[in-house]
Design an enzyme around this catalytic site. Structure first.
Site, short mmCIF file in Angstrom:
data_model
loop_
_atom_site.label_atom_id
_atom_site.label_comp_id
_atom_site.label_asym_id
_atom_site.label_seq_id
_atom_site.Cartn_x
_atom_site.Cartn_y
_atom_site.Cartn_z
N ASP A 131 -2.08 5.24 -2.40
CA ASP A 131 -1.81 4.50 -1.17
C ASP A 131 -0.49 4.97 -0.59
O ASP A 131 0.52 5.03 -1.30
CB ASP A 131 -1.76 3.00 -1.46
CG ASP A 131 -1.73 2.17 -0.18
OD1 ASP A 131 -2.46 2.53 0.77
OD2 ASP A 131 -0.99 1.19 -0.12
N HIS A 138 5.13 0.07 11.03
CA HIS A 138 5.02 -0.85 9.90
C HIS A 138 6.25 -0.76 9.00
O HIS A 138 6.83 -1.79 8.62
CB HIS A 138 3.76 -0.54 9.09
CG HIS A 138 3.65 -1.30 7.81
ND1 HIS A 138 3.44 -2.67 7.77
CD2 HIS A 138 3.73 -0.90 6.51
CE1 HIS A 138 3.38 -3.08 6.51
NE2 HIS A 138 3.57 -2.02 5.73
N ARG A 147 15.98 -5.59 5.04
CA ARG A 147 17.25 -4.88 4.95
C ARG A 147 18.04 -4.89 6.25
O ARG A 147 19.16 -4.39 6.29
CB ARG A 147 17.00 -3.42 4.52
CG ARG A 147 16.44 -3.26 3.12
CD ARG A 147 16.39 -1.81 2.70
NE ARG A 147 15.52 -1.03 3.58
CZ ARG A 147 14.20 -0.91 3.40
NH1 ARG A 147 13.61 -1.52 2.38
NH2 ARG A 147 13.47 -0.19 4.22
N GLU A 204 -3.93 -5.55 4.37
CA GLU A 204 -3.32 -4.38 4.98
C GLU A 204 -4.41 -3.57 5.67
O GLU A 204 -5.37 -3.14 5.02
CB GLU A 204 -2.57 -3.52 3.96
CG GLU A 204 -1.33 -4.20 3.40
CD GLU A 204 -0.48 -3.29 2.53
OE1 GLU A 204 -0.94 -2.16 2.22
OE2 GLU A 204 0.63 -3.70 2.15
N GLU A 206 -5.94 -0.43 6.94
CA GLU A 206 -5.75 0.98 6.62
C GLU A 206 -7.04 1.77 6.87
O GLU A 206 -8.12 1.21 7.00
CB GLU A 206 -5.34 1.17 5.15
CG GLU A 206 -4.08 0.42 4.75
CD GLU A 206 -3.54 0.85 3.40
OE1 GLU A 206 -3.92 1.96 2.92
OE2 GLU A 206 -2.74 0.10 2.81
N ASP A 238 -6.28 -2.89 1.87
CA ASP A 238 -5.55 -2.85 0.61
C ASP A 238 -4.83 -4.19 0.43
O ASP A 238 -3.69 -4.36 0.83
CB ASP A 238 -4.56 -1.68 0.60
CG ASP A 238 -4.03 -1.40 -0.80
OD1 ASP A 238 -4.75 -1.69 -1.76
OD2 ASP A 238 -2.91 -0.89 -0.92
N ARG A 242 2.25 -10.42 -1.74
CA ARG A 242 3.62 -10.10 -1.34
C ARG A 242 4.65 -10.68 -2.30
O ARG A 242 5.70 -10.06 -2.55
CB ARG A 242 3.89 -10.62 0.08
CG ARG A 242 2.98 -10.04 1.14
CD ARG A 242 3.18 -8.55 1.31
NE ARG A 242 2.34 -8.03 2.40
CZ ARG A 242 2.25 -6.74 2.72
NH1 ARG A 242 2.92 -5.84 2.02
NH2 ARG A 242 1.47 -6.34 3.71
N GLN A 245 4.63 -8.63 -5.52
CA GLN A 245 5.19 -7.31 -5.21
C GLN A 245 6.70 -7.37 -5.02
O GLN A 245 7.44 -6.50 -5.51
CB GLN A 245 4.53 -6.75 -3.95
CG GLN A 245 5.00 -5.36 -3.57
CD GLN A 245 4.35 -4.86 -2.29
OE1 GLN A 245 3.37 -5.43 -1.82
NE2 GLN A 245 4.88 -3.79 -1.75
N LYS A 258 -0.59 -5.03 -6.08
CA LYS A 258 -1.61 -4.26 -5.36
C LYS A 258 -2.80 -3.89 -6.24
O LYS A 258 -3.77 -3.33 -5.75
CB LYS A 258 -0.97 -2.96 -4.84
CG LYS A 258 0.05 -3.13 -3.73
CD LYS A 258 -0.63 -3.61 -2.45
CE LYS A 258 0.30 -3.50 -1.27
NZ LYS A 258 0.51 -2.11 -0.83
N THR A 262 -8.90 -3.51 -3.76
CA THR A 262 -8.83 -2.74 -2.52
C THR A 262 -10.26 -2.62 -2.01
O THR A 262 -11.13 -2.13 -2.73
CB THR A 262 -8.25 -1.33 -2.76
OG1 THR A 262 -6.92 -1.45 -3.27
CG2 THR A 262 -8.24 -0.51 -1.49
N THR A 355 -0.54 0.76 5.80
CA THR A 355 -0.79 -0.18 6.89
C THR A 355 -0.60 0.48 8.24
O THR A 355 0.39 1.17 8.47
CB THR A 355 0.16 -1.39 6.76
OG1 THR A 355 0.00 -1.97 5.48
CG2 THR A 355 -0.13 -2.42 7.83
N GLU A 369 3.77 -8.93 8.76
CA GLU A 369 4.38 -8.63 10.06
C GLU A 369 4.00 -9.66 11.12
O GLU A 369 4.84 -10.08 11.91
CB GLU A 369 3.93 -7.24 10.52
CG GLU A 369 4.38 -6.10 9.63
CD GLU A 369 3.64 -4.83 9.98
OE1 GLU A 369 4.11 -4.09 10.85
OE2 GLU A 369 2.57 -4.59 9.38
#
Length: 422
Positions: A131, A138, A147, A204, A206, A238, A242, A245, A258, A262, A355, A369
């Site tokens: 992945d 994204h 951050r 996600e 994809e 996928d 969160r 993770q 993850k 999938t 994503t 998001e």
């Protein structure tokens, strides 16, 4: 003989102009019907064309038993020349002005199966799953959340496709229900982690590149070699926990957050069918290192949308509309980078794009998001709102390329969330 991508082609099987499966598409999948074992077919309108019946009747030139297999791997391993010859032959057999199949009532009854009578299975055996994280929008959104805007992209992101090796064992076909995962959780402010069901389950949006040719260990791939190795594409959801993770990913990246599921669509749309929809991707600054540079447009103009239906809703609400063309790193670049260390690629490898988010707010390809990490709940119908997925929620993704009077589509990938096991 007309080219299989000719917009003027028509099938003797009626196909609506908004169908995902016109004669210009002919995606491959694995199906079963009428008590027979799973075998390979192609989608045409509201029907499945049974390739095993055509092979037995001597209409297709492939290795014996190719289309009786319950997976596409054997067919893919025969290489691009066989792929092209088979697609051209299927296009000929289905043309409205070609009587070979159209006028053979006995063969037609055996080989043309109504889609409503078919059960769709995993289209290929997934040899390995990687992945990637290749949408700049994204990555910027997620980086800004955690951050800040000034440090949204990590220093390496603009220099190579970032990825991780996922679990091939939990790649499942559309319609498979997804059990809410359990794992270690450590919310902000908690002194110690705990173990339990994920509270921040996400999707996600994809695409997945399906690798149809192997490469040797120790080698590298040119752009042309990588292009030739990609048999086709599927839609990919996928699923992502969160909270699991976030606690686990430093320093080695995603793992259990993850690994649980999938989902992919059951039809593999070939690279050949997507050829008319190739387009340039975003400008890459700084220029990639020489082994990642591209001479051809390797992105695709594929419209994508996501619908979410809560258990209390009668129909899904569209929550995202994006496009595969926004990907900063193309599937060809992902494959070239994957092999650049000397990593061997296998038939049946699946490369998730990462994503797919676009520049607009309505193009965000994950609830992380869309809800901005849970701070902006998504309003659905009848007072229903979501920050992350709840038990009973059904998530459906669709994708298509719009041609002149026809569309080349992927069908859908759907999954419904079941409660975690106690």
């Amino acid at each position: 003989m007309p080219h299989p991508n000719d917009p003027a082609l028509r099938s003797f099987i009626p196909v609506d102009s908004e169908s995902d499966f016109p004669i210009q598409n002919l995606p491959y999948g694995v199906f079963s019907a009428h008590g027979l074992a799973p075998r390979i077919g192609v989608a045409i309108g509201d029907y499945v064309l049974d390739l095993w019946e055509l092979e037995q009747d001597g209409r297709l030139q492939v290795e014996p038993g190719t289309f009786s297999a319950p997976a596409l791997n054997g067919f893919m391993s025969q290489g691009p020349q066989v792929w092209a010859r088979t697609r051209a032959r299927l296009s000929e057999l289905l043309r409205h002005d070609h009587g070979e199949l159209r006028d053979s009532e006995e063969l037609r009854k055996r080989a043309v199966v109504p889609m409503r009578e078919a059960k769709l299975h995993m289209p290929f055996h997934v040899a390995g799953f990687t992945d990637f994280y290749s949408s700049k929008e994204h990555a910027t959104n997620v980086g800004a959340m955690f951050r800040g805007k000034d440090n949204a992209l990590q220093p390496n992101w603009l220099h190579m496709p970032i990825g991780y090796n996922g679990r091939a064992s939990t790649v499942v076909v559309s319609g498979t229900r997804v059990r809410r995962p359990r794992g270690q959780l450590k919310p902000p402010g908690a002194e110690n982690p705990s173990f339990g069901p994920s509270k921040r389950l996400d999707f996600e949006l994809e695409m997945g590149a399906v690798i149809g040719q192997a490469s040797p260990i120790g080698g590298m791939l040119t752009e042309a070699q990588a292009q030739a190795m990609i048999f086709g594409f599927v839609l990919v959801n996928d699923w992502s926990a969160r909270d699991i993770q976030q606690w686990e990913y430093v320093p080695l990246g995603p793992f259990q957050g993850k690994a649980f599921a999938t989902s992919i669509s059951p039809w593999v749309v070939t690279s050949a069918a997507l050829e008319p929809f190739r387009c340039e991707g975003p400008a890459q600054t700084p220029p990639p290192l020489s082994y990642l540079q591209q001479a051809a447009p390797n992105n695709y103009d594929i419209e994508l949308e996501v619908g979410l239906r809560a258990a209390s809703m009668n129909k899904p609400a569209r929550i995202c509309r994006s496009n595969f063309k926004y990907m900063y790193w193309s599937s060809v670049q992902q494959l070239m980078h994957h092999a650049s260390s000397g990593c061997a690629m296998n038939v049946g490898d699946l490369l998730g794009s990462g994503t797919i988010s676009g520049p607009e707010k309505g193009q965000r390809g994950s609830l992380l998001e869309i809800s901005w990490n849970g701070t902006e709940p998504l309003a659905l119908a009848d007072g229903v709102a979501r920050t992350f997925l709840e038990d009973g929620d059904s998530l459906t993704m669709r994708g298509w390329c719009q041609g002149d009077g026809y569309r080349v589509g992927f069908g859908e990938v759907e999954g419904t969330i079941l409660p975690a096991e106690s």
